[in-house]
Design an enzyme around this catalytic site. Structure first.
Site, PDB file in Angstrom:
ATOM      1  N   TYR A 125      56.657  17.145 109.040  1.00  0.00           N
ATOM      2  CA  TYR A 125      56.601  17.253 107.578  1.00  0.00           C
ATOM      3  C   TYR A 125      58.013  17.138 106.997  1.00  0.00           C
ATOM      4  O   TYR A 125      58.282  16.304 106.119  1.00  0.00           O
ATOM      5  CB  TYR A 125      55.946  18.579 107.160  1.00  0.00           C
ATOM      6  CG  TYR A 125      56.118  18.864 105.690  1.00  0.00           C
ATOM      7  CD1 TYR A 125      55.404  18.144 104.749  1.00  0.00           C
ATOM      8  CD2 TYR A 125      57.030  19.822 105.250  1.00  0.00           C
ATOM      9  CE1 TYR A 125      55.589  18.372 103.387  1.00  0.00           C
ATOM     10  CE2 TYR A 125      57.216  20.060 103.897  1.00  0.00           C
ATOM     11  CZ  TYR A 125      56.505  19.339 102.974  1.00  0.00           C
ATOM     12  OH  TYR A 125      56.701  19.562 101.639  1.00  0.00           O
ATOM     13  N   SER A 151      61.853  18.711 100.073  1.00  0.00           N
ATOM     14  CA  SER A 151      61.511  20.052 100.554  1.00  0.00           C
ATOM     15  C   SER A 151      62.678  20.715 101.280  1.00  0.00           C
ATOM     16  O   SER A 151      63.489  20.038 101.942  1.00  0.00           O
ATOM     17  CB  SER A 151      60.335  19.932 101.524  1.00  0.00           C
ATOM     18  OG  SER A 151      60.081  21.171 102.132  1.00  0.00           O
ATOM     19  N   LYS A 203      59.822  14.029 104.708  1.00  0.00           N
ATOM     20  CA  LYS A 203      60.474  14.200 103.406  1.00  0.00           C
ATOM     21  C   LYS A 203      61.918  13.688 103.453  1.00  0.00           C
ATOM     22  O   LYS A 203      62.418  13.093 102.495  1.00  0.00           O
ATOM     23  CB  LYS A 203      60.436  15.672 102.984  1.00  0.00           C
ATOM     24  CG  LYS A 203      59.039  16.141 102.614  1.00  0.00           C
ATOM     25  CD  LYS A 203      58.575  15.474 101.331  1.00  0.00           C
ATOM     26  CE  LYS A 203      57.178  15.841 100.943  1.00  0.00           C
ATOM     27  NZ  LYS A 203      56.730  15.181  99.705  1.00  0.00           N
TER      28      LYS A 203
HETATM   29  N1  UFG Z   1      52.629  33.967 106.250  1.00  0.00           N
HETATM   30  C1  UFG Z   1      52.002  35.016 106.904  1.00  0.00           C
HETATM   31  N2  UFG Z   1      50.624  35.034 106.943  1.00  0.00           N
HETATM   32  C2  UFG Z   1      49.864  34.063 106.369  1.00  0.00           C
HETATM   33  C3  UFG Z   1      50.509  32.994 105.698  1.00  0.00           C
HETATM   34  C4  UFG Z   1      51.901  32.978 105.665  1.00  0.00           C
HETATM   35  O1  UFG Z   1      52.647  35.912 107.447  1.00  0.00           O
HETATM   36  O2  UFG Z   1      48.621  34.134 106.473  1.00  0.00           O
HETATM   37  C5  UFG Z   1      54.090  33.952 106.192  1.00  0.00           C
HETATM   38  C6  UFG Z   1      54.699  32.751 106.869  1.00  0.00           C
HETATM   39  O3  UFG Z   1      54.892  33.009 108.231  1.00  0.00           O
HETATM   40  C7  UFG Z   1      56.008  32.572 106.092  1.00  0.00           C
HETATM   41  C8  UFG Z   1      55.688  33.101 104.695  1.00  0.00           C
HETATM   42  O4  UFG Z   1      54.490  33.869 104.845  1.00  0.00           O
HETATM   43  O5  UFG Z   1      56.985  33.377 106.649  1.00  0.00           O
HETATM   44  C9  UFG Z   1      55.428  32.013 103.692  1.00  0.00           C
HETATM   45  O6  UFG Z   1      54.461  31.122 104.242  1.00  0.00           O
HETATM   46  P1  UFG Z   1      53.761  29.969 103.398  1.00  0.00           P
HETATM   47  O7  UFG Z   1      52.780  29.314 104.318  1.00  0.00           O
HETATM   48  O8  UFG Z   1      53.270  30.501 102.101  1.00  0.00           O
HETATM   49  O9  UFG Z   1      54.959  28.976 103.063  1.00  0.00           O
HETATM   50  P2  UFG Z   1      56.002  28.280 104.076  1.00  0.00           P
HETATM   51  O10 UFG Z   1      57.294  28.998 103.907  1.00  0.00           O
HETATM   52  O11 UFG Z   1      55.502  28.144 105.433  1.00  0.00           O
HETATM   53  O12 UFG Z   1      56.008  26.792 103.524  1.00  0.00           O
HETATM   54  C10 UFG Z   1      56.548  26.414 102.291  1.00  0.00           C
HETATM   55  C11 UFG Z   1      55.794  25.192 101.790  1.00  0.00           C
HETATM   56  C12 UFG Z   1      56.008  24.020 102.711  1.00  0.00           C
HETATM   57  C13 UFG Z   1      57.467  23.795 102.913  1.00  0.00           C
HETATM   58  C14 UFG Z   1      58.171  25.043 103.327  1.00  0.00           C
HETATM   59  C15 UFG Z   1      59.637  24.816 103.304  1.00  0.00           C
HETATM   60  O13 UFG Z   1      54.426  25.481 101.676  1.00  0.00           O
HETATM   61  O14 UFG Z   1      55.421  22.861 102.138  1.00  0.00           O
HETATM   62  O15 UFG Z   1      57.896  26.103 102.436  1.00  0.00           O
HETATM   63  O16 UFG Z   1      60.180  25.445 104.363  1.00  0.00           O
HETATM   64  F1  UFG Z   1      57.678  22.884 103.877  1.00  0.00           F
END
Ligand code: UFG
Length: 341
Positions: free
Chosen positions: A142, A118, A146
């Protein structure tokens, strides 16, 4: 007889798409999944072994019974936020069970593995885009788990001649363009499925976690990569290992970043619906920007994302959600005529 690939987490989001890609390429995918988060209905391209990864005997049985040639290892816990609250769970599910897997492989002379790593292993990198050589300083359990998986592979290679591809995903998204599979996490925390649920009137609004980041519109920027492009990269990484290629560690991303506001605007265009959103507090552990430097994966795998432009990602993610059928066990009541395979 076609080669058999054991796909841990084969009933999950990325694992099920990888099984489909493997079957299309002439392999026999055996999904190994305890269905704690995976979905039985998503296993359509080969047998399902319903067992825990920590169960050394069940693993050994599966490897022997199906005459496994190689492993794709997707199983694990994936939520950054949860990992901060339950680190032990993450070290157990992502590290301890992976050790059981590696030992089971070596014991049966299975020496090729493609591993789901990741971008979370980088933490908060200073340089953008992120090259594989960037320091790995994870900021949550997490990402740490990884990284530990990557390190185990390094030492198993030296001691046991196991060869591996560690693939560091950026933001996996989208769904099978044929509409046979989708994304169904429980609970859902990922941006694109939640945004689509607002567009479809199933959710009132999306909370935008932080609008004061040092980015052009103040919301975090991510590199979204289509799950089918990810599956394709796994296949190429596997074939490279089977051809005798050396171990590699590669970013899987597009090199293009999109802010949360851009994702919402694109989803409005794709769906034709207004999407209500509200700025709220930052989510703990979210870096401002994560964008891959994809040049190494392109050179090593001869791979370029084919359907990872944001509108296509969103359109493919939309289809199974509109149909009320994700292939992953959600909302089947909306389509009583559709049967699980
Ligand atoms: N976000 C919002 N509102 C929400 C959900 C997400 O604003 O309800 C934002 C988050 O703050 C982030 C972006 O949308 O800035 C993307 O969020 P996600 O939860 O879709 O994905 P992440 O970037 O947090 O996580 C992903 C993978 C993880 C991995 C990570 C690597 O899901 O498994 O990328 O950094 F670890």
């Amino acid at each position: 007889m076609s080669k058999t690939v054991l796909v841990t987490g084969g009933a999950g989001f990325i694992g099920s798409h990888a099984c489909k890609a493997l079957a299309r390429a002439g392999y026999r995918p055996v999904a190994y999944d305890n269905l704690s988060h995976g979905h039985r209905e998503a296993v359509r391209w080969g047998p399902l072994v319903e067992a825990d990864l920590g169960d050394a005997k069940a693993l050994d049985d599966a490897i022997r019974r199906f005459d496994v040639t190689a492993v794709m290892h997707f199983a694990g816990s994936i939520s950054v936020g949860e990992s901060l609250l339950r680190p032990g769970h993450y070290f157990h599910n992502n590290v301890a069970t992976m050790l059981t897997l590696l030992e089971a492989m070596v014991a049966r002379d299975v020496r090729r593995i493609v591993f789901s790593s990741s971008a979370a292993t980088y933490g908060n990198p200073e340089q953008m885009p992120i090259a594989e050589s960037a320091p790995q300083l994870p900021v949550n359990p997490y990402g740490e788990s990884k990284l530990m998986g990557e390190r185990m592979l390094h030492w198993f290679e030296r001691a046991h001649e196991l060869s591996y591809a560690s693939l560091r995903y950026f933001n996996a998204a989208g769904a099978d363009p044929d509409g046979e599979l989708g994304e169904a996490h429980e609970p859902e925390t990922h941006l694109i499925p939640l945004v689509l649920d607002v567009a479809l009137g199933r959710r009132e609004r999306i909370e935008v976690f932080g609008s004061d980041y040092p980015t052009p519109d103040g919301t975090p920027i991510r590199d979204y990569i289509h799950v089918q492009d990810l599956a394709d990269a796994h296949l190429k990484a596997l074939e490279r290992l089977l051809d005798g290629g050396s171990s590699v560690t590669l970013n899987l991303g597009t090199g293009a970043g999109h802010s949360v506001r851009e994702v919402i605007a694109t989803a409005e265009r794709v769906t034709g619906n207004k999407i209500a959103w509200r700025a709220s507090a930052r989510r703990a552990g979210d870096p401002a920007i994560l964008v891959a430097d994809p040049s190494r994966s392109r050179a090593v795998l001869q791979w370029t994302p084919a359907i990872s432009d944001l509108a296509t990602i969103i359109a493919t993610a939309l289809r199974p959600r509109v149909d009320g059928f994700t292939g992953l066990g959600q909302d089947k009541s909306a389509h009583p005529s559709r049967k699980s395979p």
